[in-house]
Design an enzyme around this catalytic site. Structure first.
Site, PDB file in Angstrom:
ATOM      1  N   LYS A  85     -10.817 -43.201 -13.087  1.00 46.56           N
ATOM      2  CA  LYS A  85     -10.600 -44.485 -12.422  1.00 46.56           C
ATOM      3  C   LYS A  85      -9.683 -45.412 -13.205  1.00 46.56           C
ATOM      4  O   LYS A  85      -8.875 -46.144 -12.624  1.00 46.56           O
ATOM      5  CB  LYS A  85     -11.944 -45.159 -12.163  1.00 46.56           C
ATOM      6  CG  LYS A  85     -12.801 -44.450 -11.115  1.00 46.56           C
ATOM      7  CD  LYS A  85     -14.103 -45.208 -10.887  1.00 46.56           C
ATOM      8  CE  LYS A  85     -14.893 -44.617  -9.733  1.00 46.56           C
ATOM      9  NZ  LYS A  85     -15.299 -43.239  -9.957  1.00 46.56           N
ATOM     10  N   ARG A 101      -9.350 -35.209  -1.191  1.00 46.42           N
ATOM     11  CA  ARG A 101      -9.954 -34.163  -0.365  1.00 46.42           C
ATOM     12  C   ARG A 101     -10.184 -34.716   1.032  1.00 46.42           C
ATOM     13  O   ARG A 101      -9.920 -35.894   1.304  1.00 46.42           O
ATOM     14  CB  ARG A 101     -11.302 -33.741  -0.954  1.00 46.42           C
ATOM     15  CG  ARG A 101     -12.245 -34.927  -1.160  1.00 46.42           C
ATOM     16  CD  ARG A 101     -13.627 -34.496  -1.572  1.00 46.42           C
ATOM     17  NE  ARG A 101     -14.441 -35.607  -2.048  1.00 46.42           N
ATOM     18  CZ  ARG A 101     -15.076 -36.481  -1.280  1.00 46.42           C
ATOM     19  NH1 ARG A 101     -14.948 -36.406   0.048  1.00 46.42           N
ATOM     20  NH2 ARG A 101     -15.805 -37.448  -1.803  1.00 46.42           N
ATOM     21  N   HIS A 114     -24.817 -47.160  -2.748  1.00 42.53           N
ATOM     22  CA  HIS A 114     -23.444 -46.666  -2.844  1.00 42.53           C
ATOM     23  C   HIS A 114     -23.218 -45.368  -2.055  1.00 42.53           C
ATOM     24  O   HIS A 114     -22.161 -44.749  -2.188  1.00 42.53           O
ATOM     25  CB  HIS A 114     -23.027 -46.467  -4.306  1.00 42.53           C
ATOM     26  CG  HIS A 114     -23.202 -47.694  -5.152  1.00 42.53           C
ATOM     27  ND1 HIS A 114     -22.381 -48.801  -5.032  1.00 42.53           N
ATOM     28  CD2 HIS A 114     -24.110 -48.002  -6.115  1.00 42.53           C
ATOM     29  CE1 HIS A 114     -22.778 -49.729  -5.895  1.00 42.53           C
ATOM     30  NE2 HIS A 114     -23.826 -49.266  -6.552  1.00 42.53           N
ATOM     31  N   GLU A 117     -14.608 -54.504 -13.739  1.00 47.30           N
ATOM     32  CA  GLU A 117     -14.013 -55.077 -12.536  1.00 47.30           C
ATOM     33  C   GLU A 117     -14.705 -56.385 -12.205  1.00 47.30           C
ATOM     34  O   GLU A 117     -15.917 -56.536 -12.440  1.00 47.30           O
ATOM     35  CB  GLU A 117     -14.159 -54.128 -11.332  1.00 47.30           C
ATOM     36  CG  GLU A 117     -13.290 -52.899 -11.381  1.00 47.30           C
ATOM     37  CD  GLU A 117     -13.465 -52.031 -10.139  1.00 47.30           C
ATOM     38  OE1 GLU A 117     -14.357 -52.342  -9.313  1.00 47.30           O
ATOM     39  OE2 GLU A 117     -12.720 -51.052  -9.989  1.00 47.30           O
TER      40      GLU A 117
END
Length: 631
Positions: free
Chosen positions: A116, A297, A235, A200
């Site tokens: 990430k 994907r 999530h 973040e």
């Protein structure tokens, strides 16, 4: 064009890929573990190859065995589906080095988006908006703490190699940062073998918006518009839809253009998804939508994009992998209607969403009402070794309201037993006024708490339907009053003819009903071996005749029942032992989860039916606690 395709996956995605491949005249090869020897994807394939024992780590995650299977079957290409090895760059490289076609992006593209922090740096350089934060190399606790202070709380700590909600911690205040960082790093190291993190800015009204992109080997990249996946539990996506509610054309154009730039930055080929987090505190705005990550994907929720664009994304994957250009140009793609997908899982929302495994004695899915993607049929089993998804239910309407109505109708028509499902939970989500208004944020389910998982009490209508359904076999057979199990239930009243009565049982509660009072009752019911099932709001209720119950224990009388099939890995008490309320009695392991079973009240263990190592089925009586005299 590919002539024979091996699908390196199982379940519904393997069946989905096979369907398109076979329609294109491509022969298909399934791979299977011991647990999947008779699975639907094996039955539907043109041929199948065994690759190992039931655990995924000993079968589906062994790339060398899958490549060997492809060679043995004479396949010239491998499609990874999603999950398992689909985003494993080393496997993708091994496939191409073996002289096989890899139906997916180049290994370098997978690697570029795999971490990430590196991906965010790359996206920032490509002009893709990125959430304010820190992705630096200095991972010292002091530097991370100072960066979090500069960003401003709340902040989100994320494992750079994370996924599926693991390795993530929200920190609301500076004094909580160090403990949250240590916890996040431990989980990241255990889950991904990498404890590095990024920071973040926490988005206060977050919506999860993603864009389907597609590239080919000729330098073309297009987008197929956006999906909204904001309805999530821990999530994990629950219901997805396309397009995103509240998305205006200007914002759509900006986010989709950013997604195309992101795909071009990694020279992307095949199907991929650019995921964004939107600050929806003032609605969807182009300047408040930020890049999160790229999934290199096909996504679980790809059918909603197919439904609004008329594109078969698997066909596109196979054509592009064969060297063809993308079949349509950007100006040939448009949005038509609205689509919505619900993930039907074998899990029990009432028990904290514990997986539910075992045979599917009854399985009726709403084919004809919805598009249904599944990897099981009635009579199959939900295995404890893999993801417990039963099906994806996909609705399409001209409007969002029509899609919601159709999806709800499909859930009402879904019948599964004895495996428990989240159908009633999904229906409750669809009925939520915030969801219906199209204003969902990723925190909605957590905010609602138990309200979405509560099971409504059985009403008079369900009792009446059950009585009619249980009575019907004898009534149809023409039995006389007094015959069979009904004799005691036929009553006599002065000046009135004999009136048939029936006593019905549900979870230990019994009611005696006059059949003449039930004749107007209507509802969904189905006979099963132990009685009859009646559905209300997608929730099944089992009713029996009292003499069908066998006089067994119930949880109310101190019986400790197995919440799911599994293995007893610890027994902490002995027969005759005094125990306190809440004291741990034993531990059950199932689907790699440990579930501690405790005493419901203070008392004495008067029955202990299992020992360490015992394999048990759902609702088996494991122990019985007799309440203390003063309880």
């Amino acid at each position: 064009m590919i002539s024979k395709l091996l699908i390196a996956n199982r379940g519904e995605i393997a069946c989905r890929v096979m369907r398109t491949a076979q329609e294109m005249g491509i022969a298909t090869v399934a791979v299977y573990s011991d647990a999947d020897a008779e699975a639907l994807h094996v039955r539907e394939a043109d041929e199948a190859v065994h690759i190992g024992p039931s655990p995924a780590a000993e079968s589906y995650l062994l790339g060398d065995r899958i490549i060997a299977a492809a060679r043995a079957a004479g396949a010239d290409a491998i499609h990874p589906g999603y999950g398992f090895l689909s985003e494993n760059a080393a496997f993708a490289r091994a496939v191409t080095e073996a002289g096989l076609v890899w139906v997916g992006p180049k290994p370098e593209s997978i690697e570029a988006m795999g971490l990430k922090d590196a991906a965010k740096k790359l996206m920032r350089a490509a002009g893709v908006p990125v959430t304010p934060g820190y992705e630096g190399d200095d991972q010292s606790p002091g530097r991370l703490k100072s960066e979090a202070d500069a960003i401003g709380y709340p902040v989100l700590i994320k494992a750079v190699a994370g996924g599926g909600g693991k390795g993530m911690r929200k920190v609301d205040a500076a004094e909580d940062f160090e403990a949250a960082l240590a916890s996040c790093r431990r989980e990241a190291a255990a889950s991904f073998g990498n404890d590095e993190v990024l920071l973040e800015k926490w988005i206060t009204s977050p919506r999860h918006i993603e864009v389907q992109v597609f590239g080919d080997s000729h330098g073309n990249v297009v987008h197929l518009f956006e999906r909204d996946c904001s309805l999530q539990r821990r999530h994990q996506k629950v219901i997805e839809e396309a397009p995103a509610p509240g998305m205006d054309e200007q914002t759509r154009e900006a986010i989709c253009a950013a997604a195309v730039r992101a795909a071009k930055a990694v020279d992307y080929e095949g199907a991929g998804t650019i995921e964004f987090i939107a600050d929806a505190s003032e609605g969807l705005r182009a300047d408040r939508i930020f890049f999160m990550e790229m999934n290199t994907r096909l996504q679980v929720e790809h059918p909603v994009t197919e439904e609004i664009t008329g594109v078969d994304l698997v066909e596109w994957q196979l054509r592009v992998a064969s060297g063809e250009p993308i079949p349509l140009a950007q100006d040939e793609l448009s949005i038509d209607g609205w689509a919505m997908e619900a993930r039907l899982y074998a899990e029990d929302p009432v028990s904290g969403f514990l997986p539910s495994t075992g045979p599917l004695e009854l399985l009726e899915l709403p084919d004809g009402i919805l598009r249904v993607e599944t990897g099981v049929e009635e009579g199959d089993e939900v295995s404890p070794f893999y993801d417990p998804m039963i099906a994806k239910l996909v609705a399409r309407g001209d409007t969002r309201e029509e899609a919601i109505i159709d999806l709800a109708a499909g859930l009402y028509a879904t019948r599964v037993w004895p495996v428990k499902t989240n159908a009633a939970f999904l229906l409750a989500c669809l009925s939520d006024p915030v969801f219906q208004a199209g204003e969902v944020t990723t925190g909605l389910i957590a905010e609602r708490g138990d309200a979405l998982t509560q099971v409504a009490p059985v009403g008079d209508a369900e009792w009446q339907v059950a009585a009619l359904s249980l009575f019907a076999p004898w009534f149809a057979a023409g039995e006389e009053p007094g015959a069979g199990p009904w004799g005691a239930n036929f009553g006599f009243r002065l000046n009135r003819p004999d009136a048939p009565r029936i006593t019905v049982q549900h979870l230990g509660e019994r009611r005696t009903l006059m059949l003449e009072d039930c004749t107007g009752a209507s509802g969904f019911s189905a006979p099963v071996e132990s009685g009859v099932l009646v559905w209300r709001d997608a929730q099944p209720y089992l009713f029996t005749l009292p003499n069908f119950s066998g006089g067994g224990h119930s949880a109310a009388d101190g019986a400790i029942l197995a919440p799911m099939p599994g293995k007893v890995i610890a027994v902490d008490v002995e027969h005759g032992q005094a125990v306190d309320a809440g004291q741990r009695l034993l531990v059950l392991e199932a689907m790699k989860m440990e579930h501690a079973l405790t005493a419901p009240f203070a008392g004495t263990v008067i029955e202990l039916s299992v020992s360490e190592g015992s394999q048990v089925q759902v609702e088996a009586v494991l122990a019985v606690v007799e309440p203390a005299a003063d309880t």
